[in-house]
Design a protein around this motif. Structure first.
Motif, PDB file in Angstrom:
ATOM      1  N   SER A  17       0.576  -1.202  -0.196  1.00 18.72           N
ATOM      2  CA  SER A  17      -0.180   0.090  -0.074  1.00 18.72           C
ATOM      3  C   SER A  17       1.080   1.206  -0.050  1.00 18.72           C
ATOM      4  CB  SER A  17      -1.192   0.643   1.229  1.00 18.72           C
ATOM      5  OG  SER A  17      -0.023   0.400   2.780  1.00 18.72           O
ATOM      6  N   VAL A  18       0.343   2.043  -0.136  1.00 18.83           N
ATOM      7  CA  VAL A  18       0.737   3.599  -0.384  1.00 18.83           C
ATOM      8  C   VAL A  18       1.721   3.578   1.639  1.00 18.83           C
ATOM      9  CG1 VAL A  18       0.734   5.911  -0.504  1.00 18.83           C
ATOM     10  CG2 VAL A  18      -0.237   4.411  -2.463  1.00 18.83           C
ATOM     11  N   HIS A  19       0.475   3.537   1.846  1.00 14.59           N
ATOM     12  CA  HIS A  19       0.566   3.326   3.143  1.00 14.59           C
ATOM     13  C   HIS A  19       1.672   2.977   3.610  1.00 14.59           C
ATOM     14  CE1 HIS A  19      -0.283   4.194   7.876  1.00 14.59           C
ATOM     15  NE2 HIS A  19       0.336   2.460   7.798  1.00 14.59           N
ATOM     16  N   TRP A  20       2.391   1.812   3.038  1.00 13.83           N
ATOM     17  CA  TRP A  20       3.329   0.726   3.685  1.00 13.83           C
ATOM     18  C   TRP A  20       4.711   1.500   2.934  1.00 13.83           C
ATOM     19  CZ3 TRP A  20       6.913  -1.401   1.000  1.00 13.83           C
ATOM     20  CH2 TRP A  20       7.838  -1.654   1.566  1.00 13.83           C
ATOM     21  N   LEU A  21       4.424   2.619   1.899  1.00 13.40           N
ATOM     22  CA  LEU A  21       5.402   3.399   1.244  1.00 13.40           C
ATOM     23  C   LEU A  21       6.115   4.382   2.372  1.00 13.40           C
ATOM     24  CD1 LEU A  21       4.825   3.400  -2.182  1.00 13.40           C
ATOM     25  CD2 LEU A  21       6.523   2.472  -1.241  1.00 13.40           C
ATOM     26  N   ARG A  22       5.224   5.176   2.716  1.00 10.23           N
ATOM     27  CA  ARG A  22       5.284   6.045   3.983  1.00 10.23           C
ATOM     28  C   ARG A  22       5.896   5.502   4.900  1.00 10.23           C
ATOM     29  NH1 ARG A  22      -0.942   9.155   1.797  1.00 10.23           N
ATOM     30  NH2 ARG A  22      -0.146   9.916   0.202  1.00 10.23           N
ATOM     31  N   ARG A  23       4.982   4.683   5.410  1.00 13.86           N
ATOM     32  CA  ARG A  23       5.272   4.314   6.716  1.00 13.86           C
ATOM     33  C   ARG A  23       7.459   3.905   7.161  1.00 13.86           C
ATOM     34  NH1 ARG A  23       3.128  -0.115   8.401  1.00 13.86           N
ATOM     35  NH2 ARG A  23       4.478  -1.567   8.112  1.00 13.86           N
ATOM     36  N   LYS A  24       7.825   2.979   5.475  1.00 13.91           N
ATOM     37  CA  LYS A  24       9.047   3.112   5.764  1.00 13.91           C
ATOM     38  C   LYS A  24       9.574   4.251   5.139  1.00 13.91           C
ATOM     39  CE  LYS A  24       9.307  -1.240   5.799  1.00 13.91           C
ATOM     40  NZ  LYS A  24      10.034  -1.758   6.949  1.00 13.91           N
ATOM     41  N   ARG A  25       9.541   4.568   4.504  1.00 10.53           N
ATOM     42  CA  ARG A  25      10.355   6.162   4.510  1.00 10.53           C
ATOM     43  C   ARG A  25      10.474   6.700   5.756  1.00 10.53           C
ATOM     44  NH1 ARG A  25       7.111   7.472  -0.083  1.00 10.53           N
ATOM     45  NH2 ARG A  25       5.655   9.458   1.560  1.00 10.53           N
ATOM     46  N   TRP A  26       8.866   6.797   6.442  1.00  9.95           N
ATOM     47  CA  TRP A  26       9.325   7.337   7.918  1.00  9.95           C
ATOM     48  C   TRP A  26      10.396   6.368   8.916  1.00  9.95           C
ATOM     49  CZ3 TRP A  26       8.081   5.748  12.903  1.00  9.95           C
ATOM     50  CH2 TRP A  26       7.912   6.584  14.331  1.00  9.95           C
ATOM     51  N   GLU A  27      10.785   5.716   8.408  1.00 10.15           N
ATOM     52  CA  GLU A  27      11.587   4.378   9.526  1.00 10.15           C
ATOM     53  C   GLU A  27      12.333   4.170   9.125  1.00 10.15           C
ATOM     54  OE1 GLU A  27       9.245   0.776   9.587  1.00 10.15           O
ATOM     55  OE2 GLU A  27       8.060   0.807  11.251  1.00 10.15           O
ATOM     56  N   GLY A  28      12.611   4.240   8.034  1.00  7.57           N
ATOM     57  CA  GLY A  28      13.752   4.237   7.458  1.00  7.57           C
ATOM     58  C   GLY A  28      13.721   2.022   6.888  1.00  7.57           C
ATOM     59  N   GLY A  29      14.553   2.371   5.892  1.00  7.84           N
ATOM     60  CA  GLY A  29      14.811   0.601   5.072  1.00  7.84           C
ATOM     61  C   GLY A  29      13.803   0.365   3.875  1.00  7.84           C
ATOM     62  N   GLY A  30      13.711   1.314   3.470  1.00 13.32           N
ATOM     63  CA  GLY A  30      12.238   1.150   2.771  1.00 13.32           C
ATOM     64  C   GLY A  30      13.174   1.184   1.356  1.00 13.32           C
TER      65      GLY A  30
END
Length: 67
Positions: A17-30
């Protein structure tokens, strides 16, 4: 010139999901991304997305990854 993809195109390509991409940008490692402006426009380079997927390819749960 590399093809730049939107969040929606990238999410569809990786099956997340787009939400997953956004969360990975925030967390790092995406997936590495390009921030186009101060207003938050984000793009993903198609080849970088393919490289990310290749690096996470597994043939078993014991496989360390990468093709």
């Amino acid at each position: 010139m590399p093809r730049l993809m939107t969040e929606q195109e990238t999410a569809q390509m990786v099956g997340m999901s787009v939400h997953w991409l956004r969360r990975k940008r925030w967390e790092g490692g995406g997936i590495p991304f390009i921030k186009m402006s101060q207003r938050g426009a984000v793009r993903y380079e198609e080849e970088t997305v393919r490289q990310y997927l290749d690096a996470h390819f597994r043939t078993s749960t014991h496989d360390p990854g990468g093709r």
